[in-house]
Write a protein that holds these residues in place. Structure first.
Motif, PDB file in Angstrom:
ATOM      1  N   ARG A 135       0.851  -1.189   0.000  1.00 45.36           N
ATOM      2  CA  ARG A 135       0.000   0.000   0.000  1.00 45.36           C
ATOM      3  C   ARG A 135       0.887   1.239   0.000  1.00 45.36           C
ATOM      4  O   ARG A 135       1.948   1.256   0.627  1.00 45.36           O
ATOM      5  N   GLY A 136       0.416   2.268  -0.702  1.00 45.04           N
ATOM      6  CA  GLY A 136       1.155   3.524  -0.760  1.00 45.04           C
ATOM      7  C   GLY A 136       0.264   4.716  -0.483  1.00 45.04           C
ATOM      8  O   GLY A 136      -0.908   4.745  -0.888  1.00 45.04           O
TER       9      GLY A 136
ATOM     10  N   ALA B 184       8.893  -2.836  -7.532  1.00 45.41           N
ATOM     11  CA  ALA B 184       7.490  -2.675  -7.152  1.00 45.41           C
ATOM     12  C   ALA B 184       7.218  -1.268  -6.633  1.00 45.41           C
ATOM     13  O   ALA B 184       6.150  -0.689  -6.896  1.00 45.41           O
ATOM     14  N   LYS B 185       8.168  -0.722  -5.900  1.00 45.57           N
ATOM     15  CA  LYS B 185       7.995   0.635  -5.371  1.00 45.57           C
ATOM     16  C   LYS B 185       7.937   1.653  -6.510  1.00 45.57           C
ATOM     17  O   LYS B 185       7.165   2.626  -6.459  1.00 45.57           O
ATOM     18  N   ASP B 186       8.761   1.453  -7.561  1.00 41.30           N
ATOM     19  CA  ASP B 186       8.694   2.343  -8.723  1.00 41.30           C
ATOM     20  C   ASP B 186       7.329   2.266  -9.394  1.00 41.30           C
ATOM     21  O   ASP B 186       6.759   3.293  -9.792  1.00 41.30           O
ATOM     22  N   GLN B 187       6.791   1.050  -9.527  1.00 39.59           N
ATOM     23  CA  GLN B 187       5.479   0.889 -10.133  1.00 39.59           C
ATOM     24  C   GLN B 187       4.396   1.559  -9.289  1.00 39.59           C
ATOM     25  O   GLN B 187       3.516   2.259  -9.816  1.00 39.59           O
TER      26      GLN B 187
ATOM     27  N   ARG C  60       4.483   5.289  -9.704  1.00 44.23           N
ATOM     28  CA  ARG C  60       3.811   5.767 -10.916  1.00 44.23           C
ATOM     29  C   ARG C  60       2.295   5.774 -10.739  1.00 44.23           C
ATOM     30  O   ARG C  60       1.606   6.677 -11.234  1.00 44.23           O
ATOM     31  N   GLU C  61       1.774   4.773 -10.031  1.00 45.69           N
ATOM     32  CA  GLU C  61       0.333   4.746  -9.801  1.00 45.69           C
ATOM     33  C   GLU C  61      -0.099   5.863  -8.853  1.00 45.69           C
ATOM     34  O   GLU C  61      -1.193   6.427  -9.002  1.00 45.69           O
ATOM     35  N   LEU C  62       0.742   6.204  -7.883  1.00 48.04           N
ATOM     36  CA  LEU C  62       0.429   7.332  -7.005  1.00 48.04           C
ATOM     37  C   LEU C  62       0.437   8.639  -7.784  1.00 48.04           C
ATOM     38  O   LEU C  62      -0.400   9.527  -7.551  1.00 48.04           O
TER      39      LEU C  62
ATOM     40  N   PRO D  89       5.840  10.088  -1.229  1.00 51.93           N
ATOM     41  CA  PRO D  89       5.165   8.814  -0.961  1.00 51.93           C
ATOM     42  C   PRO D  89       5.694   8.137   0.302  1.00 51.93           C
ATOM     43  O   PRO D  89       6.832   8.359   0.734  1.00 51.93           O
ATOM     44  N   SER D  90       4.864   7.310   0.882  1.00 52.62           N
ATOM     45  CA  SER D  90       5.251   6.410   1.966  1.00 52.62           C
ATOM     46  C   SER D  90       4.588   5.064   1.702  1.00 52.62           C
ATOM     47  O   SER D  90       3.514   5.006   1.105  1.00 52.62           O
TER      48      SER D  90
END
Length: 375
Positions: A163-164, A264-267, A270-272, A292-293
């Protein structure tokens, strides 16, 4: 297929003593010699999920478990792929190179496996049809892609859920149109609708989530091949049991958990960003700051099935792979220069015939007027 010899620790058929493999049709085990079937391997229940952030700290300190301590470890002397197997394998399924015994290494034990749903004969038929449909491939391509090189392989993937949350600051642009005069040729005055954007600042908070996001843990196949084999049905996972690997190769992961988390964090980042643009609204958006967190991270190491073959043609390696669940195929093949040259010659001939036909249908020029001499 050439007969496979079983090492002393392999599971053997209770009827004839031959090696057994996973049965894609029935879900259990099947003897490669007499065809006897047995019950599917038991599973402990739901596929476990592990806390991501404590595991990242543990991986930094070391101390992870071996991937498959019950299996023999072999490495390709050409592409470097490291696989675990319980049967005698001599050729790499990714490049066709020779396999040699390698020292086992520590790593996270797989949590889940997706058993084969496509049998070897069906995969071989798919590959044969695919090769036969390559019109501009060399005529001797079938001989280069030998049938007995097809191997079943379990490819490692990291399955991450994350979750972000992000605080953002940006600008929302709302478009409007004004009619403005323009002076055209010969001094003519005309009016045109000119687009303008009115910007205003906005800030807020957005959320996004990755659920069972698959990150390849292998570098043995090109990204184009992995993308061509997707998607992988997530609902077919069962808890890992060593019996699923009998008769197959299982590649050890070469992209570790930390690298997978970074991807995964990069993906998710991008969604955020996309979520922030949607939250800004308007006709145009400018995201100027995004903080982001990430939280609630879990992961699983899963093994996904594919049938793979690799062959060399005139000094180059070509690969064909079939998704062991869906039957989706992706491959590379050589091109026949002779066939391409014949096609170019045929196109040139047709173009010449068409030009000649059009030339023949051109209208005849009018007769030139004649002037009779005076009497």
């Amino acid at each position: 297929m050439s007969e496979r010899s079983a090492p002393p620790d392999a599971v053997l058929c209770i009827r004839c003593g031959g090696p057994v493999t996973h049965d894609a049709r029935g879900g259990g085990l099947r003897c490669a010699s007499c065809g006897a079937r047995s019950a599917p391997p038991p599973g402990p229940g739901a596929v476990p999920r592990h806390e991501l952030f404590p595991a990242l700290a543990q991986a930094a300190r070391g101390g992870l478990r071996d991937v498959a301590p019950m299996a023999q470890t072999v490495a390709c002397n050409q592409c470097g792929a490291v696989t675990a197997t319980d049967h005698h394998a001599t050729l790499c399924p990714f490049c066709g190179g020779a396999l040699v015994t390698a020292e086992p290494s520590d790593g996270h034990l797989p949590d889940a496996v997706a058993p084969f749903s496509v049998e070897e004969d069906a995969a071989a038929a798919l590959i044969s049809r695919w090769l036969a449909g390559r019109w501009f491939a060399p005529s001797d391509l079938h001989r280069a892609a030998q049938r007995d090189r097809l191997q079943g392989v379990y490819l490692p993937y990291w399955s991450l859920s994350l979750r972000g949350t992000a605080e953002y600051t940006g600008e929302r642009g709302d478009a409007h149109y004004r009619s403005e005069p323009r002076v055209g040729p010969y001094g003519r005055l005309s009016y045109h609708q000119i687009r303008h954007v009115r910007w205003r600042r906005k800030s807020g908070q957005v959320h996004a989530e990755l659920r069972d996001h698959l990150v390849p843990a292998s570098t043995s196949l090109p990204n184009a091949t992995l993308e061509g084999l997707a998607p992988w049905p997530a609902g077919h996972l069962v808890p890992f049991a060593a019996e699923h690997l009998h008769g197959f190769l299982a590649e050890r992961y070469r992209i570790d958990l930390s690298a997978a988390y970074a991807l995964a964090k990069d993906q998710l980042g991008r969604e955020l960003t996309s979520a922030a643009r949607r939250d800004l609204g308007g006709d145009e958006q400018r995201v100027q700051r995004l903080t982001p967190s990430y939280q609630d991270g879990t992961f699983r190491l899963v093994l996904l099935p594919l049938w793979s073959t690799a062959f060399s043609y005139r000094g180059r390696i070509y690969r064909v792979a079939v998704n062991g669940q869906t039957g989706r195929l992706h491959g590379t093949r050589p091109w026949s220069r002779a066939k391409l040259g014949a096609l170019a010659a045929a196109v040139a001939l047709l173009a010449g015939l068409a030009a000649f036909w059009l030339w023949g249908r051109r209208p005849a020029p009018p007769p030139e007027p004649t002037t009779d001499p005076p009497p």
